[in-house]
Design a protein around this motif. Sequence first.
Motif, PDB file in Angstrom:
ATOM      1  N   TYR A 272     -58.613   1.763   9.619  1.00  7.76           N
ATOM      2  CA  TYR A 272     -57.434   1.013   9.172  1.00  7.76           C
ATOM      3  C   TYR A 272     -57.663   0.442   7.783  1.00  7.76           C
ATOM      4  CZ  TYR A 272     -56.016   0.747  14.081  1.00  7.76           C
ATOM      5  OH  TYR A 272     -55.635   1.048  15.351  1.00  7.76           O
TER       6      TYR A 272
ATOM      7  N   MET B  14     -42.758  -1.089  12.149  1.00 15.49           N
ATOM      8  CA  MET B  14     -43.073  -0.703  10.769  1.00 15.49           C
ATOM      9  C   MET B  14     -42.283   0.535  10.355  1.00 15.49           C
ATOM     10  SD  MET B  14     -47.202  -1.171  10.601  1.00 15.49           S
ATOM     11  CE  MET B  14     -47.971  -2.527  11.477  1.00 15.49           C
TER      12      MET B  14
ATOM     13  N   VAL C  23     -46.271  -0.526  15.253  1.00 15.15           N
ATOM     14  CA  VAL C  23     -46.041   0.694  14.467  1.00 15.15           C
ATOM     15  C   VAL C  23     -44.567   1.089  14.526  1.00 15.15           C
ATOM     16  CG1 VAL C  23     -46.538   3.177  14.349  1.00 15.15           C
ATOM     17  CG2 VAL C  23     -48.405   1.532  14.602  1.00 15.15           C
TER      18      VAL C  23
ATOM     19  N   ARG D  58     -53.589   5.540   5.720  1.00 17.40           N
ATOM     20  CA  ARG D  58     -53.562   4.130   6.083  1.00 17.40           C
ATOM     21  C   ARG D  58     -54.234   3.844   7.415  1.00 17.40           C
ATOM     22  NH1 ARG D  58     -53.119   1.614   1.552  1.00 17.40           N
ATOM     23  NH2 ARG D  58     -51.954  -0.161   2.278  1.00 17.40           N
ATOM     24  N   SER D  59     -54.139   4.776   8.352  1.00 17.05           N
ATOM     25  CA  SER D  59     -54.765   4.597   9.663  1.00 17.05           C
ATOM     26  C   SER D  59     -54.987   5.958  10.300  1.00 17.05           C
ATOM     27  CB  SER D  59     -53.892   3.744  10.576  1.00 17.05           C
ATOM     28  OG  SER D  59     -54.443   3.709  11.882  1.00 17.05           O
TER      29      SER D  59
ATOM     30  N   TYR E  79     -53.707  -4.497   7.100  1.00 14.89           N
ATOM     31  CA  TYR E  79     -53.068  -4.651   8.404  1.00 14.89           C
ATOM     32  C   TYR E  79     -53.752  -5.750   9.221  1.00 14.89           C
ATOM     33  CZ  TYR E  79     -50.860  -0.317   7.000  1.00 14.89           C
ATOM     34  OH  TYR E  79     -50.154   0.628   6.307  1.00 14.89           O
TER      35      TYR E  79
ATOM     36  N   TRP F 283     -45.671  -8.891  13.839  1.00 13.21           N
ATOM     37  CA  TRP F 283     -46.681  -8.285  12.957  1.00 13.21           C
ATOM     38  C   TRP F 283     -46.096  -7.044  12.295  1.00 13.21           C
ATOM     39  CZ3 TRP F 283     -50.847  -4.561  14.983  1.00 13.21           C
ATOM     40  CH2 TRP F 283     -51.712  -4.171  13.949  1.00 13.21           C
ATOM     41  N   GLY F 284     -45.474  -6.180  13.088  1.00 11.87           N
ATOM     42  CA  GLY F 284     -44.862  -4.980  12.530  1.00 11.87           C
ATOM     43  C   GLY F 284     -43.784  -5.301  11.518  1.00 11.87           C
TER      44      GLY F 284
ATOM     45  N   VAL G  11     -45.344  -6.665   8.104  1.00 14.67           N
ATOM     46  CA  VAL G  11     -45.959  -5.673   7.235  1.00 14.67           C
ATOM     47  C   VAL G  11     -44.841  -5.096   6.379  1.00 14.67           C
ATOM     48  CG1 VAL G  11     -47.146  -3.451   7.128  1.00 14.67           C
ATOM     49  CG2 VAL G  11     -47.837  -5.140   8.826  1.00 14.67           C
TER      50      VAL G  11
ATOM     51  N   HIS H 256     -47.837  -0.426   2.654  1.00 11.98           N
ATOM     52  CA  HIS H 256     -48.324   0.879   3.072  1.00 11.98           C
ATOM     53  C   HIS H 256     -48.870   1.723   1.918  1.00 11.98           C
ATOM     54  CE1 HIS H 256     -46.654  -0.046   6.956  1.00 11.98           C
ATOM     55  NE2 HIS H 256     -45.466  -0.209   6.425  1.00 11.98           N
TER      56      HIS H 256
END
Length: 172
Positions: A13, A153, A150, A114-115, A17, A78-79, A82, A87
């Motif tokens: 990650y 996001m 996610v 990014r992940s 994030y 959280w999503g 961001v 990103h």
Amino acid sequence: PQRPGRALLEPGYHPIYARVLCTVAAERGVDSARLLSVAGITATDIDASAVRVSHAQMNALIDAVRSLCDDPRIALDWGNRVGNTVHGIAGTAFLSSKDVRQAMTVLCAVASLRSTTVHTSVVEDDSFSWLALSEALPMLETRNFLLAAVAVMIARLLEVILGRGINQVIIE
């Protein structure tokens, strides 16, 4: 083939994030130092100069947030927190797409920048296209938390491309 346990120790990650998750938790009264301690990570592990946060570290951070914060909406928040600019080049490429189909294809091509936790693919039939997400590594107890974040996001990114057309998006 690499064993899943070993793969969890690999960098997975971008640290932004983890930092955003810590900020969201702190806004809900969770002491940042205690959160990091419970997760077994340090501020240096997630600072701006950190190369990557491992899957195991992010899983531990999510578990710590879940145990220290009783707000069931924290994954969604959280999503949402961001921002699209977080990103990096992956987000820029997505947002530069001419339409949703191209955006989903671009996301599949650049998401691993990014992940590396989630595999993405575009699935199409006669009348629909959709973005399918699948676990690249076992997410264990963090699965629902992480996938909820996610989904938010991705929805925020799609909202920029679709505008009012976002009401045509279905998240399952």
